[in-house]
Design a protein around this motif. Structure first.
Motif, mmCIF file in Angstrom:
data_model
loop_
_atom_site.group_PDB
_atom_site.id
_atom_site.type_symbol
_atom_site.label_atom_id
_atom_site.label_comp_id
_atom_site.label_asym_id
_atom_site.label_seq_id
_atom_site.Cartn_x
_atom_site.Cartn_y
_atom_site.Cartn_z
ATOM 1 N N UNK A 253 -40.884 -28.564 63.717
ATOM 2 C CA UNK A 253 -41.204 -29.997 63.598
ATOM 3 C C UNK A 253 -40.996 -30.507 62.175
ATOM 4 N N UNK A 254 -41.357 -31.699 61.937
ATOM 5 C CA UNK A 254 -41.324 -32.286 60.604
ATOM 6 C C UNK A 254 -42.398 -33.340 60.560
ATOM 7 N N UNK A 255 -42.411 -34.123 59.512
ATOM 8 C CA UNK A 255 -43.412 -35.182 59.451
ATOM 9 C C UNK A 255 -42.960 -36.367 60.290
ATOM 10 N N UNK A 256 -43.912 -37.071 60.859
ATOM 11 C CA UNK A 256 -43.545 -38.306 61.553
ATOM 12 C C UNK A 256 -43.249 -39.364 60.493
ATOM 13 N N UNK A 257 -42.626 -40.454 60.953
ATOM 14 C CA UNK A 257 -42.257 -41.512 59.992
ATOM 15 C C UNK A 257 -43.499 -42.045 59.273
ATOM 16 N N UNK A 258 -44.582 -42.242 60.037
ATOM 17 C CA UNK A 258 -45.779 -42.827 59.401
ATOM 18 C C UNK A 258 -46.429 -41.825 58.444
ATOM 19 N N UNK A 259 -46.370 -40.534 58.787
ATOM 20 C CA UNK A 259 -46.915 -39.531 57.852
ATOM 21 C C UNK A 259 -46.105 -39.532 56.554
ATOM 22 N N UNK A 260 -44.765 -39.633 56.677
ATOM 23 C CA UNK A 260 -43.906 -39.631 55.482
ATOM 24 C C UNK A 260 -44.214 -40.821 54.597
ATOM 25 N N UNK A 261 -44.454 -41.969 55.241
ATOM 26 C CA UNK A 261 -44.708 -43.183 54.457
ATOM 27 C C UNK A 261 -45.995 -43.081 53.633
ATOM 28 N N UNK A 262 -46.940 -42.266 54.125
ATOM 29 C CA UNK A 262 -48.233 -42.143 53.428
ATOM 30 C C UNK A 262 -48.144 -41.297 52.163
ATOM 31 N N UNK A 263 -47.048 -40.539 52.008
ATOM 32 C CA UNK A 263 -46.979 -39.585 50.902
ATOM 33 C C UNK A 263 -46.463 -40.263 49.638
ATOM 34 N N UNK A 264 -47.283 -40.200 48.602
ATOM 35 C CA UNK A 264 -46.869 -40.746 47.302
ATOM 36 C C UNK A 264 -47.057 -39.661 46.249
ATOM 37 N N UNK A 265 -46.520 -39.925 45.043
ATOM 38 C CA UNK A 265 -46.659 -38.927 43.970
ATOM 39 C C UNK A 265 -48.142 -38.675 43.660
ATOM 40 N N UNK A 266 -48.523 -37.404 43.586
ATOM 41 C CA UNK A 266 -49.940 -37.066 43.351
ATOM 42 C C UNK A 266 -50.037 -35.886 42.395
ATOM 43 N N UNK A 267 -51.168 -35.822 41.692
ATOM 44 C CA UNK A 267 -51.462 -34.620 40.900
ATOM 45 C C UNK A 267 -52.297 -33.684 41.762
ATOM 46 N N UNK A 268 -51.877 -32.434 41.847
ATOM 47 C CA UNK A 268 -52.591 -31.451 42.679
ATOM 48 C C UNK A 268 -53.054 -30.318 41.777
ATOM 49 N N UNK A 269 -54.299 -29.888 41.968
ATOM 50 C CA UNK A 269 -54.788 -28.733 41.193
ATOM 51 C C UNK A 269 -54.599 -27.465 42.020
ATOM 52 N N UNK A 270 -54.026 -26.444 41.394
ATOM 53 C CA UNK A 270 -53.830 -25.170 42.094
ATOM 54 C C UNK A 270 -54.605 -24.096 41.351
ATOM 55 N N UNK A 271 -55.494 -23.435 42.058
ATOM 56 C CA UNK A 271 -56.254 -22.330 41.441
ATOM 57 C C UNK A 271 -55.656 -21.021 41.917
ATOM 58 N N UNK A 272 -55.172 -20.237 40.972
ATOM 59 C CA UNK A 272 -54.456 -19.002 41.308
ATOM 60 C C UNK A 272 -54.784 -17.947 40.261
ATOM 61 N N UNK A 273 -55.198 -16.782 40.714
ATOM 62 C CA UNK A 273 -55.501 -15.658 39.815
ATOM 63 C C UNK A 273 -56.420 -16.065 38.660
ATOM 64 N N UNK A 274 -57.460 -16.825 38.972
ATOM 65 C CA UNK A 274 -58.454 -17.198 37.962
ATOM 66 C C UNK A 274 -58.007 -18.311 37.024
ATOM 67 N N UNK A 275 -56.821 -18.863 37.235
ATOM 68 C CA UNK A 275 -56.361 -19.960 36.365
ATOM 69 C C UNK A 275 -56.209 -21.238 37.177
ATOM 70 N N UNK A 276 -56.385 -22.387 36.503
ATOM 71 C CA UNK A 276 -56.168 -23.656 37.210
ATOM 72 C C UNK A 276 -54.940 -24.359 36.621
ATOM 73 N N UNK A 277 -54.032 -24.764 37.504
ATOM 74 C CA UNK A 277 -52.810 -25.456 37.065
ATOM 75 C C UNK A 277 -52.823 -26.855 37.655
ATOM 76 N N UNK A 278 -52.332 -27.814 36.873
ATOM 77 C CA UNK A 278 -52.202 -29.171 37.416
ATOM 78 C C UNK A 278 -50.720 -29.450 37.654
#
Ligand code: FAD
Ligand code: FES
Length: 354
Positions: A253-278
């Motif tokens: 599958x893929x995203x529906x058209x309305x799901x795609x429209x909702x996606x905008x540039x965002x900052x995401x925090x990733x916690x991996x091996x005890x470190x946090x990356x933005x």
């Protein structure tokens, strides 16, 4: 007698810097080759896959290929690759790879594996290149369990497209408890076996004739509609959902058209091996792609939402996945996501990679 197919992957399964050496190339059919690699003592289970990477036009392209070798019966590692029309890597492997080449390989992974213990009846449904993980499983079971009943239903276009035809016939001749049913959609006039597309009546009839229904496990690998039909028909016949296992080679599958429209540039925090990356994730990127662009050492393999190597837990914010079939209901309820097919749907997303 209970037995165990389960073997934990060794911690020594580290990708080598030089890659694995192609020891032999076997032409299986007109459009399929097997690559046999010297095994650097990697442990694996039947049903798992390798991910192979090739530098093409300045970009590293990675694809997953199920191991057709079996840990107990084959000394080396082998994968079998069928050409996909217009496909980049399947054609590259068929046309360009030579014996002696070194290929960057990510160690065996995947959860499409045999039951840890118990299981003396196995129905396999394969189509085309979907035979590869099933072939490994069949070799393992026949090697380990003399009492098991196995039936393989293998669909192909015509006689010449049957992969491992001779080896399957040899195993069938050697083991009275193993039966192969070939089904061809476009056979020659000489073909004596079954023809046409696999349908619900065929599946029901094969199940009815199957000699052992207790502890039955069903494994299927092929196009999604075939696997869905197998699952639906056998569940109606009384086979438990948990006993039906599927491996998909392509994302559905893929995203529906309305799901795609909702996606905008965002900052995401990733916690991996005890470190946090933005990480800044653009609308046309998945969270994994954005993290890899920032040289974060993320775990991943298939990059198609199939193998779960990139699994993380979304602890804050909202994420939308292009597809979620790779995760169980419990995992989805627990907030797990596959970063390779995930996009942030809200601000403040935090992903923990465990
Ligand atoms: C876990 C796993 C195990 C796999 N094991 C095997 C294996 O043992 N043998 C094998 O040959 N392949 C296997 N595959 C598929 C393989 O990883 C590639 O997807 C396939 O070789 C096509 O890659 P490509 O670069 O040639 O095509 P791409 O350039 O990536 O794609 C070209 C086009 O073909 C479509 N496409 C991609 N794959 C397929 C497919 N399998 N059938 C039909 N259309 C397709 C794509 O959607 C796209 O439109 C496996 C995939 C997964 C996820
Ligand atoms: S890398 Fe395989 S599911 Fe994400």
């Amino acid at each position: 007698m209970a037995f165990s197919f389960f073997k934990k992957n060794s911690e020594t399964n580290n990708p080598t810097d030089d890659g694995l050496k192609v020891k032999q190339i076997i032409k299986e059919t007109t459009d399929t080759v097997s690559l046999v690699f010297e095994n650097p003592n990697w442990q694996y289970q039947s049903g798992q896959f390798l991910s192979l990477s090739f530098p093409i036009d300045g970009k590293e392209e990675t694809r997953s290929y199920s191991l057709c070798s079996a840990p107990n019966t084959d000394q080396d590692l082998a994968v079998t690759v069928k050409r996909v029309e217009g496909g980049l890597i399947s054609n590259y492997i068929n046309d360009q790879v030579k014996e002696g080449d070194h290929i960057k390989v990510i160690a065996p992974a995947g959860v499409f594996t045999l039951p840890e213990s118990k299981g003396n009846a196995f129905l396999f449904f394969g189509a085309g290149s979907g035979i590869t993980p099933l072939f490994s499983m069949i070799k393992t079971i026949l090697h380990q369990e003399a009492d098991a009943h196995l039936t393989l239903v293998y669909t192909n276009r015509h006689e010449d497209s049957i992969i491992f035809k001779t080896s399957l016939a040899a195993l069938e001749a050697q083991h009275a408890n193993f039966k192969v049913i070939h089904i061809l959609t476009r056979p020659t006039a000489e073909w004596q076996g079954k023809t046409g597309r696999l349908n619900a009546d065929d599946i029901q009839a094969i199940y009815n004739e199957f000699p052992a229904k207790d502890q039955l496990h069903v494994y299927s690998c092929g196009p999604a509609p075939m696997m869905d039909l197998v699952a639906e028909t056998l569940q109606k016949a009384g086979v438990a959902e948990q006993a039906i296992h599927q491996e998909r080679f392509t994302a559905s599958t893929g995203l529906t058209e309305s799901e795609s429209e909702e996606i905008v540039k965002q900052l995401v925090k990733i916690r991996l091996d005890g470190e946090e990356h933005e990480v800044e994730v653009n609308p046309d990127q998945t969270i994994l792609e954005a993290a890899l662009d920032q040289d974060i050492d993320m775990p991943f393999s298939c990059q198609s939402g199939l193998c779960t190597a990139c699994r993380g837990r979304c602890t804050e914010g909202k994420v939308v996945m292009e597809e979620d079939d790779g995760l169980s209901e419990d995992e989805l309820d627990g907030g797990y996501v596959l970063t390779c097919v995930s996009h942030p749907k809200s601000a403040g997303v935090v992903i923990e990679i465990e």
